[in-house]
Design a protein around this motif. Sequence first.
Motif, short mmCIF file in Angstrom:
data_model
loop_
_atom_site.label_atom_id
_atom_site.label_comp_id
_atom_site.label_asym_id
_atom_site.label_seq_id
_atom_site.Cartn_x
_atom_site.Cartn_y
_atom_site.Cartn_z
N VAL A 97 0.94 -1.07 -0.14
CA VAL A 97 -0.17 0.03 -0.01
C VAL A 97 1.03 1.28 0.15
O VAL A 97 1.76 1.35 0.82
N GLY A 98 0.53 2.26 -0.91
CA GLY A 98 1.40 3.39 -0.91
C GLY A 98 0.39 4.74 -0.79
O GLY A 98 -0.54 4.78 -1.42
N THR A 99 1.04 5.64 -0.35
CA THR A 99 0.08 7.14 0.02
C THR A 99 0.82 7.89 -1.00
O THR A 99 2.21 8.29 -0.60
N VAL A 100 0.09 8.87 -1.46
CA VAL A 100 0.70 9.99 -2.20
C VAL A 100 0.58 11.05 -1.19
O VAL A 100 -0.79 11.38 -0.99
N GLY A 101 1.44 11.65 -0.42
CA GLY A 101 1.02 12.46 0.57
C GLY A 101 1.09 11.87 1.82
O GLY A 101 0.30 10.87 2.09
N ALA A 102 2.19 12.16 2.70
CA ALA A 102 2.13 11.59 4.12
C ALA A 102 2.10 12.62 5.07
O ALA A 102 2.86 12.86 6.09
N GLY A 103 0.94 13.61 5.05
CA GLY A 103 0.79 14.43 6.17
C GLY A 103 -0.10 13.90 7.50
O GLY A 103 0.09 12.81 7.45
N ARG A 104 -0.80 14.81 7.49
CA ARG A 104 -1.92 14.25 9.06
C ARG A 104 -2.69 13.05 8.37
O ARG A 104 -2.85 12.06 9.03
N ILE A 105 -3.48 13.10 7.29
CA ILE A 105 -4.26 12.12 7.02
C ILE A 105 -3.32 10.94 6.36
O ILE A 105 -3.42 9.67 6.97
N GLY A 106 -2.51 11.14 5.62
CA GLY A 106 -1.66 9.91 4.90
C GLY A 106 -1.03 9.22 5.96
O GLY A 106 -1.01 8.00 5.98
N TYR A 107 -0.20 9.67 6.83
CA TYR A 107 0.33 9.06 8.13
C TYR A 107 -0.62 8.23 8.75
O TYR A 107 -0.49 7.24 9.07
N ARG A 108 -1.92 8.93 9.13
CA ARG A 108 -2.70 8.26 9.94
C ARG A 108 -3.35 6.94 9.19
O ARG A 108 -3.87 6.14 9.76
N VAL A 109 -3.65 7.04 7.93
CA VAL A 109 -3.95 5.83 7.22
C VAL A 109 -2.90 4.89 7.22
O VAL A 109 -3.17 3.66 7.73
N LEU A 110 -1.68 5.14 7.04
CA LEU A 110 -0.65 4.25 7.17
C LEU A 110 -0.63 3.41 8.68
O LEU A 110 -0.72 2.34 8.62
N GLN A 111 -0.53 4.35 9.51
CA GLN A 111 -0.65 4.01 10.87
C GLN A 111 -1.94 2.80 11.31
O GLN A 111 -1.69 1.90 11.75
N ARG A 112 -3.09 3.06 10.75
CA ARG A 112 -4.15 2.21 10.92
C ARG A 112 -4.10 1.18 10.08
O ARG A 112 -4.59 0.18 10.23
N LEU A 113 -3.01 0.96 8.89
CA LEU A 113 -3.06 -0.12 8.33
C LEU A 113 -2.10 -0.91 8.82
O LEU A 113 -1.85 -2.60 8.62
N SER A 157 10.19 8.59 -6.50
CA SER A 157 9.49 8.98 -7.64
C SER A 157 8.09 8.46 -7.63
O SER A 157 7.65 7.18 -7.16
N LEU A 158 7.11 9.18 -8.11
CA LEU A 158 5.47 8.76 -7.84
C LEU A 158 5.45 7.58 -8.85
O LEU A 158 4.82 6.70 -8.32
N GLU A 159 6.04 7.65 -10.21
CA GLU A 159 5.73 6.62 -11.04
C GLU A 159 6.23 5.10 -10.50
O GLU A 159 5.87 4.25 -10.76
N GLU A 160 7.46 5.32 -9.85
CA GLU A 160 7.98 4.00 -9.10
C GLU A 160 7.06 3.46 -8.11
O GLU A 160 6.85 2.38 -8.00
N MET A 161 6.73 4.53 -7.18
CA MET A 161 5.89 3.90 -6.23
C MET A 161 4.64 3.37 -6.76
O MET A 161 4.06 2.39 -6.21
N VAL A 162 3.86 4.05 -7.51
CA VAL A 162 2.65 3.59 -8.03
C VAL A 162 2.84 2.09 -8.75
O VAL A 162 2.02 1.16 -8.63
N ALA A 163 3.90 2.00 -9.42
CA ALA A 163 4.08 0.56 -10.29
C ALA A 163 4.32 -0.47 -9.07
O ALA A 163 4.34 -1.80 -9.42
N GLN A 164 4.82 -0.12 -7.89
CA GLN A 164 5.17 -1.15 -6.73
C GLN A 164 3.62 -1.66 -6.05
O GLN A 164 3.59 -2.40 -5.29
N CYS A 165 2.52 -0.70 -6.25
CA CYS A 165 1.40 -0.92 -5.02
C CYS A 165 0.40 -1.85 -5.58
O CYS A 165 -0.04 -1.69 -6.84
N ASP A 166 -0.16 -2.50 -4.67
CA ASP A 166 -1.56 -3.15 -5.01
C ASP A 166 -2.63 -2.16 -4.85
O ASP A 166 -3.58 -2.12 -5.31
N ILE A 167 -2.47 -1.38 -3.80
CA ILE A 167 -3.39 -0.31 -3.49
C ILE A 167 -2.45 1.08 -3.30
O ILE A 167 -1.60 1.26 -2.77
N VAL A 168 -3.12 2.09 -3.96
CA VAL A 168 -2.46 3.42 -3.99
C VAL A 168 -3.79 4.42 -3.38
O VAL A 168 -4.72 4.44 -3.68
N THR A 169 -3.16 5.31 -2.27
CA THR A 169 -4.23 6.15 -1.59
C THR A 169 -3.68 7.60 -1.84
O THR A 169 -2.73 7.87 -1.57
#
Length: 407
Positions: free
Chosen positions: A200-216, A247-259
């Motif tokens: 799972v990868g997030t574009v943006g790891a601010g308040r929401i992005g970080y909390r999503v990862l934390q909850r996962l 790199s965003l392209e590299e991240m999305v290519a590795q992800c099963d889920i992008v948020t």
Amino acid sequence: DPKKEFTPASLSAIGQSIPHSTLTSNNQQPERHINMKVLLVLYDGGKAAEEEPRLLGTIQNKLGIADWLKEQGHELVATDDKEGEGSEFKKHIVDAEVLITTPFHPGYLTKEVMQTAKNLKLCITAGVGSDHVDLNAANERNITVAEVSGSNVVSVAEHVVMSILLLVRNYTPAHEQIINGGWDVAPIARHAFDLENKVVGTVGAGRIGYRVLQRLTPFDCKELLYFDYAPLPEEAAKAINVRRVESLEEMVAQCDIVTVNCPLHEKTKGLFNKELISKMKPGAWLVNTARGAICDAQAVADAVNSGHIGGYAGDVWNVQPSPKDHPWRSMKHPLGGGNGMVAHYSGTTLDAQLRYAEGTKTILDNYLTGKAQDPANVIVENGNYVSKAYGKRETKADERKEEVRTD
Ligand code: NAD
């Protein structure tokens, strides 16, 4: 401790505003605000808002600030009528000093509308995300834009986790089958998976992005990734075992889920276009509760309808309310499902409404009494970006350099 919450101070280090600021110019005597006009653009809560007073973000309940403002002699106009030349929004913005609107039913303050707003000094976003204001135009006019940072970030992060699960587990068609009287396991199970062991990868790891990862973290995903020009503090990344991808392209290519959890600004508008979506793993899922316009609507619908991606979910649309024929209403994966769209409500739970209503009142009270604002709430002020989350621009001089480079 992977469950550790950050203090407001360390959260402000995660891609946020640092400079101390006040909303009064040059820190002298506070301006006096007499007979001020405050324009509220909110959604119509109808009967629900009459029955449920905690629906504060509605034209009926007016964020709970109507009496408080009137007692101080100020004028308050609340409306949901915001589109078109003859709308109440366009009529009252002309002499309003303060505009308060929510991202759920935004009064779009374009440069053209701003030019008619002769008295406007302050725009408050009752919630998080101030892209409905042309922030560059606000800087030209020295209009301050502030939002209630953090007020609904848990609400949204929970919605993201729910959306990921409902797509991966193919929940929506399974539920529709039941309410339609059916019982047929195989067509549902053929497109249902576990979240465990997925990337799972997030574009943006601010308040929401970080909390999503934390909850996962308890779901034992294979890897948690993030893409953000502002790196997470080392301790924060370590606490949840998240890896930064440059790199965003590299991240999305590795992800099963992008948020998607970054603000909408010049550099993120249409970011998920046909090209970037084509870099996503076949069958991967995309969840966007940030802003609809970060994704190209037709490119997303085509990718879902063709089965290139497993599905798309979110609550934000490029135009709100969204038209009846919007392609995100009808898109469907060839195996069924793959559509987790809802109206924009993830950040307007009753819990969130209480927080952003209180936060709005505090910002307004600070303005009226000349008190310093919480710097974390200020997006633009005195002609400059105070928040670092709306694109990579450090100072006005850097911003100009960037304009020259891109021209
Ligand atoms: P935040 O400011 O804490 O974090 C945003 C992060 O995005 C920052 O770390 C910033 O550096 C990063 N970013 C900016 N541009 C980027 C880019 N081009 N690529 C990668 N990262 C980038 O904000 P937040 O509280 O996490 O909220 C994020 C957004 O979520 C808001 O701006 C708003 O649009 C949206 N939101 C939606 C709802 C809802 O109800 N659906 C509610 C609240 C917020």
